[in-house]
Design a protein around this motif. Structure first.
Motif, mmCIF file in Angstrom:
data_model
loop_
_atom_site.group_PDB
_atom_site.id
_atom_site.type_symbol
_atom_site.label_atom_id
_atom_site.label_comp_id
_atom_site.label_asym_id
_atom_site.label_seq_id
_atom_site.Cartn_x
_atom_site.Cartn_y
_atom_site.Cartn_z
ATOM 1 N N VAL A 163 0.863 -1.183 0.000
ATOM 2 C CA VAL A 163 0.000 0.000 0.000
ATOM 3 C C VAL A 163 0.898 1.230 0.000
ATOM 4 N N LEU A 164 0.894 1.951 -1.087
ATOM 5 C CA LEU A 164 1.687 3.179 -1.194
ATOM 6 C C LEU A 164 0.943 4.336 -0.534
ATOM 7 N N PHE A 165 1.659 5.373 -0.207
ATOM 8 C CA PHE A 165 1.019 6.543 0.389
ATOM 9 C C PHE A 165 -0.011 7.104 -0.595
ATOM 10 N N GLY A 166 -1.204 7.340 -0.083
ATOM 11 C CA GLY A 166 -2.303 7.775 -0.928
ATOM 12 C C GLY A 166 -3.156 6.633 -1.423
ATOM 13 N N GLY A 167 -2.743 5.401 -1.119
ATOM 14 C CA GLY A 167 -3.500 4.232 -1.551
ATOM 15 C C GLY A 167 -4.521 3.784 -0.512
ATOM 16 N N ILE A 168 -5.355 2.849 -0.894
ATOM 17 C CA ILE A 168 -6.411 2.323 -0.023
ATOM 18 C C ILE A 168 -5.885 1.119 0.754
ATOM 19 N N VAL A 169 -6.186 1.059 2.048
ATOM 20 C CA VAL A 169 -5.792 -0.080 2.879
ATOM 21 C C VAL A 169 -6.795 -1.207 2.653
ATOM 22 N N PRO A 170 -6.375 -2.331 2.071
ATOM 23 C CA PRO A 170 -7.312 -3.420 1.808
ATOM 24 C C PRO A 170 -7.659 -4.195 3.081
ATOM 25 N N ARG A 171 -8.808 -4.799 3.091
ATOM 26 C CA ARG A 171 -9.244 -5.724 4.156
ATOM 27 C C ARG A 171 -9.327 -5.066 5.535
ATOM 28 N N ILE A 172 -9.415 -3.734 5.573
ATOM 29 C CA ILE A 172 -9.450 -3.071 6.873
ATOM 30 C C ILE A 172 -10.734 -3.399 7.628
ATOM 31 N N ASP A 173 -11.867 -3.505 6.907
ATOM 32 C CA ASP A 173 -13.126 -3.854 7.578
ATOM 33 C C ASP A 173 -13.051 -5.258 8.163
#
Length: 250
Positions: A163-173
């Motif tokens: 995950v690069l800066f400005g990207g979406i964090v996957p699987r956070i939910d």
């Protein structure tokens, strides 16, 4: 040593354990803390700019040169799990449902044998073609100065699976849900400074007061007050103590 005994008892009783890990989890494997004295922030300028979605899109060749240098990618395959990683795998091997919510991108939890690992910030072990979605492993990434897709007619520059800066964090939910559903939430080696991952202890405190919360970190964090138990000590020494006390409880 009462705090060690208390945590050992909680872990021994627990059927489901969620473990939130940060950079401090891997320092005993020889990987510098991201923000520590020898970490990337101390060695490089404008880290968040050069490791951003924008910079990859605008300057992919220079991005890869910087990315490989910053993360010592040639060495990444040689790092081994430490006592902390092995301890978590042992909890799973003992029959407990252990879900690891890691901010680390080194892949050491999986290398240790843990099977339920949510890599919230991705992994350094692979890269993917943005066009055809073909995935490549670390050896392939390191075999080229700037890795490009080898699918016929493609040739696109690969994008690292982090995950690069400005990207979406996957699987956070999924991570929030796993933490709230656990009997024990154990934070290890994390300063709890990075959002949205650092909201997990708040969420568990609010939504699942039955969940026992403990943190093991060398230094104090701004969120220590949210935990039922706080241990400021090295992970390796701490898990050695926990192993000994848990063996006595059998």
């Amino acid at each position: 040593m009462e705090e060690y005994k208390e945590l050992a008892e909680q872990l021994a009783r627990a059927k489901t354990i969620a473990v939130l890990t940060g950079a401090g989890m891997s320092t005993e494997s020889g990987i510098p803390d991201f923000r520590g004295q020898n970490g990337i922030y101390a060695q490089e300028d404008n880290v968040e700019y050069y490791l951003s979605e924008h910079y990859f899109t605008s300057h992919p060749v220079d991005f890869w040169h910087r990315f490989k240098r910053m993360f010592s990618l040639k060495m990444m395959g040689t790092f081994l799990p430490n006592k902390g990683h092995i301890f978590l795998q042992a909890l799973e091997a003992a029959g407990k449902k252990v879900t690891i919510l890691t901010q680390n991108i080194d892949g050491l939890h999986t290398k240790a044998g843990s099977t339920n690992v949510i890599e919230l910030h991705g992994t350094l072990q692979t890269a993917t073609c943005p066009i055809c979605s073909q995935k490549y492993d670390l050896s392939f990434i390191n075999s080229q100065d700037v890795p490009v897709c080898r699918q016929k007619g493609c040739g696109e520059i690969l994008k690292p699976d982090v995950v690069l800066f400005g990207g979406i964090v996957p699987r956070i939910d999924e991570a929030f849900a796993a933490a709230a559903e656990s009997d024990v939430l154990l934070a290890m080696g994390t300063s709890l400074e990075v959002t949205p991952v650092n909201h997990i202890p708040f969420y568990v405190t609010s939504e699942s007061p039955r969940t026992y919360k403990a943190i093991i970190n060398k230094t104090a964090t701004r969120m220590d007050h949210l935990f039922d138990l706080v241990i400021h000590h090295s992970i390796g020494d701490t898990v050695s103590q926990l192993r000994a006390y848990m063996a006595e409880l059998r």
